[in-house]
Design a protein around this motif. Structure first.
Motif, PDB file in Angstrom:
ATOM      1  N   PHE A  80       0.834  -1.202   0.000  1.00 57.90           N
ATOM      2  CA  PHE A  80       0.000   0.000   0.000  1.00 57.90           C
ATOM      3  C   PHE A  80       0.873   1.259   0.000  1.00 57.90           C
ATOM      4  N   LEU A  81       1.931   1.259   0.820  1.00 55.55           N
ATOM      5  CA  LEU A  81       2.817   2.425   0.857  1.00 55.55           C
ATOM      6  C   LEU A  81       3.484   2.645  -0.502  1.00 55.55           C
ATOM      7  N   LEU A  82       3.947   1.555  -1.117  1.00 55.74           N
ATOM      8  CA  LEU A  82       4.579   1.693  -2.434  1.00 55.74           C
ATOM      9  C   LEU A  82       3.571   2.205  -3.462  1.00 55.74           C
ATOM     10  N   ALA A  83       2.332   1.736  -3.348  1.00 52.58           N
ATOM     11  CA  ALA A  83       1.303   2.189  -4.298  1.00 52.58           C
ATOM     12  C   ALA A  83       1.013   3.675  -4.113  1.00 52.58           C
ATOM     13  N   LEU A  84       1.006   4.124  -2.847  1.00 51.30           N
ATOM     14  CA  LEU A  84       0.824   5.559  -2.598  1.00 51.30           C
ATOM     15  C   LEU A  84       1.959   6.343  -3.239  1.00 51.30           C
ATOM     16  N   LEU A  85       3.175   5.846  -3.027  1.00 50.71           N
ATOM     17  CA  LEU A  85       4.344   6.509  -3.607  1.00 50.71           C
ATOM     18  C   LEU A  85       4.222   6.588  -5.128  1.00 50.71           C
ATOM     19  N   LEU A  86       3.834   5.475  -5.749  1.00 50.23           N
ATOM     20  CA  LEU A  86       3.842   5.408  -7.208  1.00 50.23           C
ATOM     21  C   LEU A  86       2.626   6.079  -7.844  1.00 50.23           C
ATOM     22  N   THR A  87       1.554   6.310  -7.076  1.00 47.75           N
ATOM     23  CA  THR A  87       0.429   7.049  -7.653  1.00 47.75           C
ATOM     24  C   THR A  87       0.524   8.531  -7.318  1.00 47.75           C
TER      25      THR A  87
ATOM     26  N   THR B 275      11.582  12.554  -3.583  1.00 49.13           N
ATOM     27  CA  THR B 275      11.098  11.187  -3.314  1.00 49.13           C
ATOM     28  C   THR B 275      11.527  10.247  -4.429  1.00 49.13           C
ATOM     29  N   GLY B 276      11.482  10.728  -5.662  1.00 47.83           N
ATOM     30  CA  GLY B 276      11.877   9.894  -6.786  1.00 47.83           C
ATOM     31  C   GLY B 276      13.314   9.426  -6.685  1.00 47.83           C
ATOM     32  N   VAL B 277      14.207  10.362  -6.374  1.00 40.83           N
ATOM     33  CA  VAL B 277      15.628  10.006  -6.308  1.00 40.83           C
ATOM     34  C   VAL B 277      15.880   9.013  -5.177  1.00 40.83           C
TER      35      VAL B 277
END
Lengths: 311, 277
Positions: free
Chosen positions: A108-115, B11-13
């Motif tokens: 879920f955290l990764l999905a938040l990051l990626l969206t 955040t990307g880096v």
């Protein structure tokens, strides 16, 4: 069994419409041929249903594949008296719940990051997802080497900066959790993707309206993103639990259930008993695994699919 | 706006750096190990190969033990192609009729589909059935087993997709006078193309990567599938770590190719339950 009854029950209807006189709608309905089920049902019955039902009988026998002696619940008694088999039973729960919970949270955290606003989104999504498609045995062997207590890269780095160097797969207290960590590494990509699809499907107006009303990111997350990701959450929990409780490949490739039997689960016990020629006991293990998975999955999927989302 | 752009960069880096360490290092390690000489690879170190023997190791691994790896690739290809073909067609037929034709049997069928997804296969009883049919240790038996285990998941995918195809198309086909088989193969199957690609690709990766199936139901060196060959390089007096890692690299290539070409379809297939539940 189902084959015969299904087709015979539907045949009269088909015959009726062929004779004409039935309304068009009905004609269309009976037009879909029930025999389309037959090939799949045949495979399912022969190679899945029959073995599953047979397992309930053979679990009660001493079995050599050629003949079997009925011994009642002897195998189950043995299963729950042998410390190795009991620990495998308990590890199955620990492993299944730990990997599933971690995949939900991290996914879920990764999905938040990626969206959210982030650069290199495509690259990140690809590297997180790719391990899902790779051979589990291959992953197990690679991590067995990277996490080797003496020569592995991870402990090399830990030693160089003066940190303790744990025996990831060789310490009885740690082995099961190290395997769980590798399992999470390999499987979190699918959880991430499912959550991403869930989050993207939430209508943008909700976020805009909330922002208009002055809600901060934390509040938006708690009152919109999280509750509306519920279908995705249900899918992730169900899929990862089914996979985690049945897990075998990764454990076999990293520790083989060792050291001792400290990282055995029911699925690896089934294999070991099978290898040792105790077919009845192995099948009893299968029945136990069947019961464990059913007893856990049925209420969980009922609960997860029941409630409608309330906003 | 500018603050947001900066945040996206930061955040990307960070994410890229973490992802390189966590996700790329293991893959780089495989490639490095696969290029080393045996003694060098034996140290397990994450280091540049002392001698770059990548292509020699590639040749060695393919000829190792009378070319068992090559044979395993042939076996795995046969297993994958045929089991995926069988499961795809059978699951499409069920998914189609199940979605289209309301019947009082549907709840029963749905129950068995879900059971097939959840219930772990009973190992020794399956061997017993295979032996009874004379299919134990045969490729045909293994193909049918993989096809069976793939049915449930694929039926669900097909059923969900058929729901998006307008029923009027079927009705038009019926009025045009085509029979059920003709309609299924000429009208429905072409419309199923997107989900068809998904099912084929995902199922191919699953079968290709399956380890426990062939371990139980297809034992024997001449029947080895690629996942089982990884055990060729261990357990003997001398371990060939360089060849082991070359083997891992080789069996990672087919999923990688699938991933590069069908990324979108794979993602679509695996996330189909996410939105609707």
């Amino acid at each position: 069994m189902t084959t015969a009854t299904t087709t015979s029950a539907l045949k009269p209807a088909a015959a009726l419409t062929k004779n004409g006189g039935a309304p068009a709608r009905r004609k269309i309905k009976s037009f879909y041929p029930s025999w389309f089920y037959i090939p799949a049902i045949a495979l399912y019955v022969v190679f899945f249903a029959v073995p599953t039902f047979a397992s309930f009988y053979f679990a009660l026998t001493r079995w050599t594949l050629f003949d079997n002696t009925f011994i009642g619940f002897g195998n189950f008694v043995e299963f729950f008296q042998d410390p190795q088999l009991i620990s495998g039973f308990i590890h199955t729960f620990e492993y299944g719940f730990a990997t599933s919970a971690a995949k939900v949270v991290i996914g879920f955290l990764l999905a938040l990051l990626l969206t959210g606003p982030v650069i290199a989104r495509g690259y990140l999504r690809a590297v997180i997802f790719f391990p899902v498609l790779v051979s589990t045995i291959g992953v197990g062997i690679v991590f067995k080497n990277l996490l080797d207590p003496f020569h592995g890269m991870v402990n090399g780095i830990l030693g160089a900066v003066g940190l303790p160097q744990p025996g990831w797969f060789t310490d009885p207290k740690l082995a099961l959790w190290s395997i769980a960590a590798v399992d999470i590494w390999k499987g979190v990509g699918i959880a991430t993707l499912i959550f991403m699809a869930g989050i993207v499907a939430i209508p943008q107006e909700y976020f805009e309206a909330a922002r208009m009303d002055g809600a901060g990111s934390w509040k938006i997350l708690r009152t919109i993103t999280l509750p509306l990701s519920r279908p995705a959450m249900a899918t992730v929990i169900i899929l990862s639990l089914i996979g985690g409780l049945r897990s075998f490949d990764l454990i076999w490739a990293t520790t083989g259930g060792g050291p001792g039997f400290t990282s055995d689960v029911i699925a690896s016990v089934i294999y070991k008993e099978y290898q040792a020629g105790f077919y009845g006991l192995s099948t009893a293990g299968n029945v136990v695994l069947f019961l464990v998975v059913t007893v856990i999955m049925v209420p969980i999927s009922y609960f997860l699919n029941r409630k409608e989302v309330e906003l | 706006m500018k603050a947001q752009r900066t945040r996206a960069w930061i955040t990307g880096v960070i994410a890229v750096v973490v992802s390189v360490v966590v996700f790329l290092v293991p893959f780089v390690y495989v490639v490095l190990q696969a290029a080393k000489d045996p003694a060098d690879a034996q140290t397990l170190a994450f280091s540049w190969p002392k001698q770059f023997l990548f292509f020699q190791n590639l040749g060695d691994v393919l000829t190792y033990n009378d070319g068992i790896i090559f044979r395993a690739f042939v076996n795995s290809t046969i297993l994958t192609v045929f089991s995926v073909a069988v499961t795809t067609v059978f699951a499409a037929m069920v998914g189609y009729v199940l979605q289209r034709k309301p019947s009082r049997w549907n709840p029963v069928i749905n129950f068995f589909v879900l059971a097939g997804l959840i219930v772990p296969p009973a190992v020794v009883p399956t061997i017993w059935v295979l032996q009874g049919l004379g299919l134990y240790k045969t490729m045909l038996g293994m193909i049918l087993i993989e096809a069976t285990f793939g049915l449930s998941f694929n039926i669900l995918l097909f059923r969900a997709f058929v729901a998006t195809i307008p029923k009027e198309l079927d009705e038009a086909a019926v009025i045009d006078g085509s029979g059920p088989i003709r309609m299924f193969f000429r009208v429905i199957l072409p419309l199923l193309r997107p989900v068809l690609v998904t099912v084929i690709v995902v199922q191919a990766v699953v079968v290709f990567n399956d380890f426990a199936g062939p371990l139980y139901f297809l034992p024997g060196d001449e029947n080895a599938t690629v996942q089982l060959t990884l055990y060729q390089f261990q357990g003997q007096s001398q371990s060939f770590y360089n060849l082991l890692f070359m083997d891992i690299l080789l069996i990672t290539i087919p999923p990688l190719v699938m991933f590069i070409f069908f990324n979108r379809q794979i993602v679509a297939g695996l996330t189909s339950g996410a939105v609707k539940g």
